[in-house]
Design a protein around this motif. Structure first.
Motif, PDB file in Angstrom:
ATOM      1  N   THR A 141      22.928  16.978  35.135  1.00 23.37           N
ATOM      2  CA  THR A 141      22.577  17.372  33.759  1.00 23.37           C
ATOM      3  C   THR A 141      22.244  18.861  33.655  1.00 23.37           C
ATOM      4  OG1 THR A 141      20.254  16.684  34.001  1.00 23.37           O
ATOM      5  CG2 THR A 141      21.810  15.054  33.110  1.00 23.37           C
ATOM      6  N   ALA A 142      23.130  19.666  34.133  1.00 26.75           N
ATOM      7  CA  ALA A 142      22.955  21.115  34.103  1.00 26.75           C
ATOM      8  C   ALA A 142      22.984  21.628  32.662  1.00 26.75           C
ATOM      9  CB  ALA A 142      24.068  21.786  34.899  1.00 26.75           C
ATOM     10  N   ASP A 143      22.289  22.726  32.436  1.00 27.21           N
ATOM     11  CA  ASP A 143      22.280  23.367  31.123  1.00 27.21           C
ATOM     12  C   ASP A 143      23.342  24.448  31.010  1.00 27.21           C
ATOM     13  OD1 ASP A 143      20.104  21.864  30.137  1.00 27.21           O
ATOM     14  OD2 ASP A 143      18.706  23.179  31.187  1.00 27.21           O
ATOM     15  N   LEU A 144      23.804  24.961  32.154  1.00 20.23           N
ATOM     16  CA  LEU A 144      24.811  26.013  32.202  1.00 20.23           C
ATOM     17  C   LEU A 144      25.723  25.771  33.395  1.00 20.23           C
ATOM     18  CD1 LEU A 144      22.476  29.142  31.869  1.00 20.23           C
ATOM     19  CD2 LEU A 144      23.764  28.057  30.033  1.00 20.23           C
ATOM     20  N   PHE A 145      26.934  26.341  33.313  1.00 14.70           N
ATOM     21  CA  PHE A 145      27.849  26.302  34.451  1.00 14.70           C
ATOM     22  C   PHE A 145      28.373  27.716  34.662  1.00 14.70           C
ATOM     23  CE2 PHE A 145      32.122  26.038  36.234  1.00 14.70           C
ATOM     24  CZ  PHE A 145      31.852  25.354  37.399  1.00 14.70           C
ATOM     25  N   ILE A 146      28.177  28.233  35.864  1.00 12.31           N
ATOM     26  CA  ILE A 146      28.655  29.569  36.197  1.00 12.31           C
ATOM     27  C   ILE A 146      29.455  29.478  37.490  1.00 12.31           C
ATOM     28  CG2 ILE A 146      28.005  31.937  36.762  1.00 12.31           C
ATOM     29  CD1 ILE A 146      25.387  31.259  35.128  1.00 12.31           C
ATOM     30  N   SER A 147      30.720  29.819  37.399  1.00 14.33           N
ATOM     31  CA  SER A 147      31.609  29.822  38.549  1.00 14.33           C
ATOM     32  C   SER A 147      31.719  31.266  39.031  1.00 14.33           C
ATOM     33  CB  SER A 147      32.976  29.267  38.133  1.00 14.33           C
ATOM     34  OG  SER A 147      33.822  29.153  39.242  1.00 14.33           O
ATOM     35  N   ILE A 148      31.292  31.509  40.259  1.00 13.78           N
ATOM     36  CA  ILE A 148      31.236  32.869  40.806  1.00 13.78           C
ATOM     37  C   ILE A 148      32.451  33.111  41.695  1.00 13.78           C
ATOM     38  CG2 ILE A 148      29.877  34.477  42.191  1.00 13.78           C
ATOM     39  CD1 ILE A 148      27.417  32.717  41.389  1.00 13.78           C
ATOM     40  N   HIS A 149      33.165  34.198  41.419  1.00  8.57           N
ATOM     41  CA  HIS A 149      34.399  34.507  42.141  1.00  8.57           C
ATOM     42  C   HIS A 149      34.398  35.959  42.603  1.00  8.57           C
ATOM     43  CE1 HIS A 149      36.781  30.884  40.816  1.00  8.57           C
ATOM     44  NE2 HIS A 149      35.675  30.798  40.102  1.00  8.57           N
ATOM     45  N   PHE A 150      35.269  36.236  43.572  1.00  8.90           N
ATOM     46  CA  PHE A 150      35.501  37.577  44.073  1.00  8.90           C
ATOM     47  C   PHE A 150      36.981  37.862  43.926  1.00  8.90           C
ATOM     48  CE2 PHE A 150      31.854  35.900  46.247  1.00  8.90           C
ATOM     49  CZ  PHE A 150      30.922  36.924  46.094  1.00  8.90           C
ATOM     50  N   ASN A 151      37.322  38.928  43.222  1.00  7.80           N
ATOM     51  CA  ASN A 151      38.700  39.326  43.001  1.00  7.80           C
ATOM     52  C   ASN A 151      39.311  39.909  44.262  1.00  7.80           C
ATOM     53  OD1 ASN A 151      40.133  39.006  40.573  1.00  7.80           O
ATOM     54  ND2 ASN A 151      38.793  40.452  39.520  1.00  7.80           N
ATOM     55  N   SER A 152      40.627  39.932  44.289  1.00 13.29           N
ATOM     56  CA  SER A 152      41.388  40.681  45.269  1.00 13.29           C
ATOM     57  C   SER A 152      42.529  41.310  44.484  1.00 13.29           C
ATOM     58  CB  SER A 152      41.923  39.761  46.363  1.00 13.29           C
ATOM     59  OG  SER A 152      42.630  40.522  47.305  1.00 13.29           O
ATOM     60  N   LEU A 153      42.513  42.627  44.380  1.00 13.01           N
ATOM     61  CA  LEU A 153      43.456  43.337  43.527  1.00 13.01           C
ATOM     62  C   LEU A 153      44.550  44.008  44.341  1.00 13.01           C
ATOM     63  CD1 LEU A 153      40.833  44.996  41.161  1.00 13.01           C
ATOM     64  CD2 LEU A 153      42.172  42.930  40.739  1.00 13.01           C
ATOM     65  N   PRO A 154      45.722  44.213  43.727  1.00 14.93           N
ATOM     66  CA  PRO A 154      46.823  44.860  44.442  1.00 14.93           C
ATOM     67  C   PRO A 154      46.490  46.288  44.873  1.00 14.93           C
ATOM     68  CG  PRO A 154      47.546  44.086  42.269  1.00 14.93           C
ATOM     69  CD  PRO A 154      46.089  43.802  42.381  1.00 14.93           C
ATOM     70  N   VAL A 155      45.671  46.997  44.104  1.00 12.47           N
ATOM     71  CA  VAL A 155      45.271  48.357  44.462  1.00 12.47           C
ATOM     72  C   VAL A 155      43.926  48.250  45.172  1.00 12.47           C
ATOM     73  CG1 VAL A 155      44.720  50.658  43.589  1.00 12.47           C
ATOM     74  CG2 VAL A 155      46.465  49.284  42.443  1.00 12.47           C
ATOM     75  N   GLU A 156      43.935  48.503  46.474  1.00 16.61           N
ATOM     76  CA  GLU A 156      42.754  48.280  47.305  1.00 16.61           C
ATOM     77  C   GLU A 156      41.548  49.116  46.894  1.00 16.61           C
ATOM     78  OE1 GLU A 156      43.607  48.515  51.464  1.00 16.61           O
ATOM     79  OE2 GLU A 156      45.265  47.103  51.306  1.00 16.61           O
ATOM     80  N   SER A 157      41.784  50.274  46.296  1.00 17.85           N
ATOM     81  CA  SER A 157      40.663  51.140  45.957  1.00 17.85           C
ATOM     82  C   SER A 157      39.922  50.681  44.704  1.00 17.85           C
ATOM     83  CB  SER A 157      41.144  52.580  45.786  1.00 17.85           C
ATOM     84  OG  SER A 157      42.059  52.644  44.701  1.00 17.85           O
ATOM     85  N   ASP A 158      40.531  49.812  43.902  1.00 21.50           N
ATOM     86  CA  ASP A 158      39.907  49.350  42.670  1.00 21.50           C
ATOM     87  C   ASP A 158      38.757  48.394  42.955  1.00 21.50           C
ATOM     88  OD1 ASP A 158      41.658  50.816  41.177  1.00 21.50           O
ATOM     89  OD2 ASP A 158      42.888  49.122  40.532  1.00 21.50           O
ATOM     90  N   ASN A 159      37.742  48.489  42.131  1.00 21.36           N
ATOM     91  CA  ASN A 159      36.648  47.528  42.152  1.00 21.36           C
ATOM     92  C   ASN A 159      36.222  47.336  40.705  1.00 21.36           C
ATOM     93  OD1 ASN A 159      34.723  45.737  43.026  1.00 21.36           O
ATOM     94  ND2 ASN A 159      33.233  47.307  43.498  1.00 21.36           N
ATOM     95  N   LEU A 160      36.218  46.105  40.259  1.00 22.90           N
ATOM     96  CA  LEU A 160      35.875  45.844  38.872  1.00 22.90           C
ATOM     97  C   LEU A 160      35.077  44.564  38.742  1.00 22.90           C
ATOM     98  CD1 LEU A 160      37.918  43.411  37.690  1.00 22.90           C
ATOM     99  CD2 LEU A 160      39.543  45.270  37.791  1.00 22.90           C
ATOM    100  N   VAL A 161      34.413  44.464  37.602  1.00 25.23           N
ATOM    101  CA  VAL A 161      33.652  43.281  37.242  1.00 25.23           C
ATOM    102  C   VAL A 161      34.235  42.783  35.928  1.00 25.23           C
ATOM    103  CG1 VAL A 161      31.388  42.449  36.524  1.00 25.23           C
ATOM    104  CG2 VAL A 161      31.555  44.091  38.374  1.00 25.23           C
ATOM    105  N   GLU A 162      34.481  41.474  35.847  1.00 28.47           N
ATOM    106  CA  GLU A 162      34.940  40.883  34.593  1.00 28.47           C
ATOM    107  C   GLU A 162      34.410  39.465  34.492  1.00 28.47           C
ATOM    108  OE1 GLU A 162      39.274  40.834  34.431  1.00 28.47           O
ATOM    109  OE2 GLU A 162      39.377  40.381  36.552  1.00 28.47           O
ATOM    110  N   THR A 163      34.224  39.022  33.256  1.00 28.01           N
ATOM    111  CA  THR A 163      33.640  37.711  33.014  1.00 28.01           C
ATOM    112  C   THR A 163      34.482  36.979  31.980  1.00 28.01           C
ATOM    113  OG1 THR A 163      31.474  38.684  33.460  1.00 28.01           O
ATOM    114  CG2 THR A 163      31.499  36.507  32.429  1.00 28.01           C
ATOM    115  N   PHE A 164      34.714  35.691  32.232  1.00 29.16           N
ATOM    116  CA  PHE A 164      35.574  34.887  31.368  1.00 29.16           C
ATOM    117  C   PHE A 164      34.823  33.683  30.813  1.00 29.16           C
ATOM    118  CE2 PHE A 164      38.230  36.881  34.573  1.00 29.16           C
ATOM    119  CZ  PHE A 164      39.293  37.382  33.842  1.00 29.16           C
TER     120      PHE A 164
END
Length: 176
Positions: free
Chosen positions: A4-27
């Protein structure tokens, strides 16, 4: 559901084609026309037995629900805390923002739910940071702060509605 959770948060780590990129995004769950996000959703949904096209009818039915709005609010607050705090750790961090996407992990949730891409493993510096428990604790703390901000906002909103007499049934239940 079982807990009976009140929230659901799925935590992920990206892997991008450009290795130098680092970003945060939320869906949060919803339609997405962006080709990169559709490809990402297909990868995330692989093995689920569902294709992105299978979600179109479901997305149309739930796009205007309260849960969707609450998920959007949760995504915004969680993302703001995560990005603003991580940006102090890494000036090169990019803000990819808050978006909708048809991720299967978010589909079955009855509560506000988001998928947070908190980091990029393809970024060498970030991968090294993530190896340390201290850095992972910081990331978890930023997520916690976003959750707490969301819960406080929800409580304040509910109290305002009760004060205005808009949620009389809730006030009666709380008096019991």
């Amino acid at each position: 559901r079982k807990h009976t959770a009140d929230l659901f948060i799925s935590i992920h780590f990206n892997s991008l084609p450009v290795e130098s990129d680092n970003l945060v995004e939320t869906f949060y769950f919803g339609p997405q026309a962006d080709k990169r996000i559709l490809e990402l959703a297909e990868k995330e949904n692989a093995g689920s037995g569902y294709a992105v096209a299978d979600f179109r009818q479901v997305i149309e039915r739930i796009s205007d629900t309260l849960k969707t709005q609450e998920s959007k609010d949760l995504a915004a607050l969680l993302h703001r805390q995560l990005y603003s705090n991580l940006k102090r750790e890494n000036r090169q961090l990019s803000n990819a923002g808050i978006k909708t996407a048809p991720f299967v992990v978010l589909l079955g949730s009855d509560v506000p739910s988001v998928l947070a891409e908190v980091s990029c493993l393809s970024n060498e510096r970030e991968a090294r940071n993530l190896e340390t428990p201290e850095y992972r604790d910081k990331v978890a703390g930023y997520l916690r702060d976003g959750i707490l901000e969301y819960l406080n906002q929800q409580r304040t909103t509910k109290q305002n509605h009760i004060a205005k007499g808009e949620l009389k049934h809730v006030a009666k239940q709380q008096d019991r």
